[in-house]
Design an enzyme around this catalytic site. Structure first.
Site, PDB file in Angstrom:
ATOM      1  N   GLU A   2       0.844  -1.198   0.000  1.00  0.00           N
ATOM      2  CA  GLU A   2       0.000   0.000   0.000  1.00  0.00           C
ATOM      3  C   GLU A   2       0.876   1.244   0.000  1.00  0.00           C
ATOM      4  O   GLU A   2       1.025   1.931   1.020  1.00  0.00           O
ATOM      5  CB  GLU A   2      -0.935  -0.021   1.208  1.00  0.00           C
ATOM      6  N   GLU A  18      -6.255  -7.768  -0.113  1.00  0.00           N
ATOM      7  CA  GLU A  18      -6.664  -7.671   1.288  1.00  0.00           C
ATOM      8  C   GLU A  18      -8.113  -7.212   1.361  1.00  0.00           C
ATOM      9  O   GLU A  18      -8.523  -6.298   0.640  1.00  0.00           O
ATOM     10  CB  GLU A  18      -5.806  -6.666   2.069  1.00  0.00           C
TER      11      GLU A  18
END
Length: 474
Positions: free
Chosen positions: A266, A398
Site C-alpha cells: 500500500e 486484502e
C-alpha cells in the site's frame, strides 16, 4: 603622506586578495567503476595549488600527491552494488569523485556461482493464461503480521508460522496464500544485502505452502515505510527496490508458477490519504516498472513468472484513474492488485459505533450511508471492466472486517457478528462473481477487534462460519 599610505595599503590588500583566491581544480574523471574483486586506479588532478582527497568509507582508501590521487578499493563480499563519494579539495574549491563497485556473485550451497542472469527457462511454467492461473488461486488467505513484522517474525505477537498451520488453511478450502514480507533484515544495511538466514526462513515458509500444492503470492510489504512516493525519495526507492528484488528473484528463480511475486504493498505518502498528486502516482508507477525490470532481468523461470503490480495505495478508485501498466518483455504475465476495506468505520475503525452493514441493517445510527452492497458491486465491476475484460487478472489482496466482542452486551456482540458474517459473505461472493481473486486479511490475533480466522499455534478455526462463506463455491 596620507595619500602614500593609502596607496601602499591598497597594494597590500590587492595582493592579499590575489593570494586568497581559490586555486583551479579539474579531475581527469568524475566516476570510476570497479569489479567486485576491487583494485586501484590513478586519477589525474589539475590544480594551481595543493589538493587533498578524503573518503569516509571503510572499503575505499585514497592517497594524494604528484598531480594525481590513487583509489584503492577492497573486495566486495556482498552481492549488492555499493557506492561512495571521494571529496577532492583545493583551497575553497571542491569536487566529488564517485566510486561504484559491483556486487559479488552469490555462491550456492554446493559451491557453484549463481549468476545475475541466466537464459529464460519455461520448464515448470505452464502455458496457461494468467486468468486461468488466477482463478486457481480462489480463495486466498493472508499470513499477516508475521513475516511482515519489522523486528522479526514474532515481534508483533504471533508465533512462528508452521506446516501445521498451513495444512489447516489448505484443509479449510483455501487455494492460495498471500505472504507479506519485511525484507529489510540486512547483513549490510548500506548495500541493502538481505540477511541469508532471513532469506532462508522466508523460503522455508514458502515451501510449507508449495508442498501442499497451494499458490504463494509473496511481496515486499510495508517494511518500515521506506517506499515513499515523492520526488525527493523516488530515486532512492527505485534503487533499493532494484537491489532487493534482484536478490529475492535470484533466490526463488527456480520455483515453478505456483510462486508469484508482488512488487510493493500500500504505497502512499505518510499521512496523506487523499487523492494522489501526479508526483505520488507517477512515483508508484515507476516502482512497478523497476520491479518488473529487476525480476525479468534475472532470467530463468522469472522470465515467464506471473508478476503482480499495485495501484496507488491499492485503492480501487486511484487504480482506475492513475495506474499505468508497466512495460513487460514477457507478454500476458502481469496481474493488478487492489485492496478493499469499505466502509472503514465498519471494517477497521476500532473506535467506531458503526456495527451494522447492508440492506438488512435496522439502526441508521449504527450504519454507514455509503459502501453498501451496490457500492461493493460497482467497485469490483469497475476493476473487471478496466482490467479483467482486457485479459489482466485482478488480485483483491486484502479485505476483511474486525470482530467486535466488547460492545456492552452479548446481544450487541451477536448483532454485530451477524452483520460481519453477512458482509464477508456478500463481499467475497461479489469479488468472485466479478472475476477477482479474494485474499482475506488475517492478522493472527483472536478476540475483540481482531481479524483472525485460525489459531496460529494449533491451526484450529476461530470462525468456522466465516471460513465457510469465504471458501464456499456458491
Amino acid at each position: 603622506m596620507r595619500i602614500a599610505f593609502l596607496f601602499i595599503l591598497m597594494l597590500f590588500l590587492d595582493g592579499c586578495s590575489k593570494k586568497s583566491s581559490a586555486p583551479s581544480l579539474e579531475l581527469g574523471s568524475l566516476i570510476e567503476n570497479f569489479p567486485a574483486a576491487g583494485g586501484s586506479k590513478d586519477i589525474t588532478v589539475t590544480t594551481s595549488g595543493s589538493f587533498a582527497a578524503s573518503d569516509t568509507s571503510a572499503w575505499c582508501l585514497t592517497t594524494a600527491g604528484n598531480g594525481k590521487f590513487t583509489v584503492l578499493v577492497q573486495p566486495n563480499i556482498t552481492t549488492a552494488e555499493r557506492k561512495t563519494a571521494i571529496t577532492i579539495t583545493a583551497g575553497s574549491n571542491r569536487k566529488e569523485f564517485m566510486v561504484v563497485q559491483a556486487g559479488a556473485e552469490p555462491v550456492d550451497p554446493n559451491g557453484g556461482v549463481v549468476p545475475d542472469s541466466i537464459p529464460p527457462d519455461a520448464s515448470g511454467m505452464r502455458d496457461i493464461t494468467p486468468q486461468t492461473l488466477a482463478q486457481e488461486m480462489v480463495p486466498g488467505w493472508n499470513i499477516g503480521n508475521s513475516l511482515d513484522a519489522t523486528g522479526g517474525e514474532t515481534a508483533w505477537g504471533n508465533p512462528l508460522i508452521s506446516q501445521r498451520l498451513i495444512d489447516s488453511v489448505k484443509k479449510a478450502g483455501f487455494k492460495s496464500i498471500r505472504l507479506p514480507v519485511a525484507w529489510s533484515k540486512f547483513s549490510d544495511a548500506d548495500a541493502f544485502t538481505i540477511d541469508t538466514n532471513w532469506m532462508r526462513r522466508v523460503e522455508e515458509v514458502v515451501n510449507y505452502a508449495l508442498r501442499r500444492d497451494m499458490y504463494v503470492l509473496m511481496n515486499i510489504h510495508w517494511d518500515g515505510g521506506w517506499m515513499q512516493p515523492t520526488n525527493a525519495k523516488k530515486d532512492y526507492v527505485n534503487n533499493r527496490l532494484k537491489i532487493m528484488w534482484k536478490q529475492i528473484a535470484k533466490r526463488f528463480r527456480n520455483y515453478n508458477d505456483h510462486l508469484i511475486f508482488a512488487g510493493t504493498n500500500e504505497v502512499m505518502a505518510d499521512g496523506d490519504y487523499g487523492t494522489p498528486t501526479p508526483e505520488y502516482y507517477n512515483a508508484q508507477n515507476s516502482f512497478n516498472q523497476t520491479f518488473i525490470n529487476a525480476v525479468r532481468a534475472t532470467g530463468g523461470r522469472n522470465a515467464h513468472r506471473n508478476l503482480v503490480v499495485q495501484g496507488f495505495n491499492t485503492n480501487i478508485g486511484h487504480t482506475i484513474n492513475f495506474f499505468q501498466l508497466p512495460t513487460d518483455p514477457r507478454a500476458n504475465r502481469i496481474m493488478v492488485e487492489v485492496h478493499y476495506y469499505d466502509p472503514f468505520n465498519f471494517t477497521l475503525n476500532e473506535n467506531s459505533n458503526i456495527t451494522q452493514w447492508g440492506k438488512d441493517a435496522t439502526d441508521p445510527a449504527k450504519t454507514e450511508t455509503w459502501a453498501n452492497e451496490t457500492w461493493a458491486d460497482d467497485q469490483f465491476r469497475q476493476m473487471k471492466t478496466k482490467f479483467i475484460d482486457k485479459g489482466i487478472p485482478v488480485i483483491l489482496g486484502e479485505y476483511g472486517a474486525i470482530a467486535r466482542t466488547s460492545l456492552g452486551s452479548p446481544e450487541a456482540n451477536a448483532d454485530h457478528a451477524k452483520y460481519r458474517l453477512y458482509y464477508l459473505q456478500y463481499v467475497t461472493q461479489s469479488i468472485k462473481s466479478h472475476g477477482l481473486v479474494p485474499m482475506y486479511w488475517d492478522n493472527g490475533f483472536p478476540g475483540d477487534k481482531s481479524m483472525a480466522l485460525f489459531n496460529r499455534n494449533t491451526g484450529e478455526k476461530y470462525y468456522a462460519d466465516i471460513i465457510s462463506v469465504i471458501t464456499s463455491n456458491n
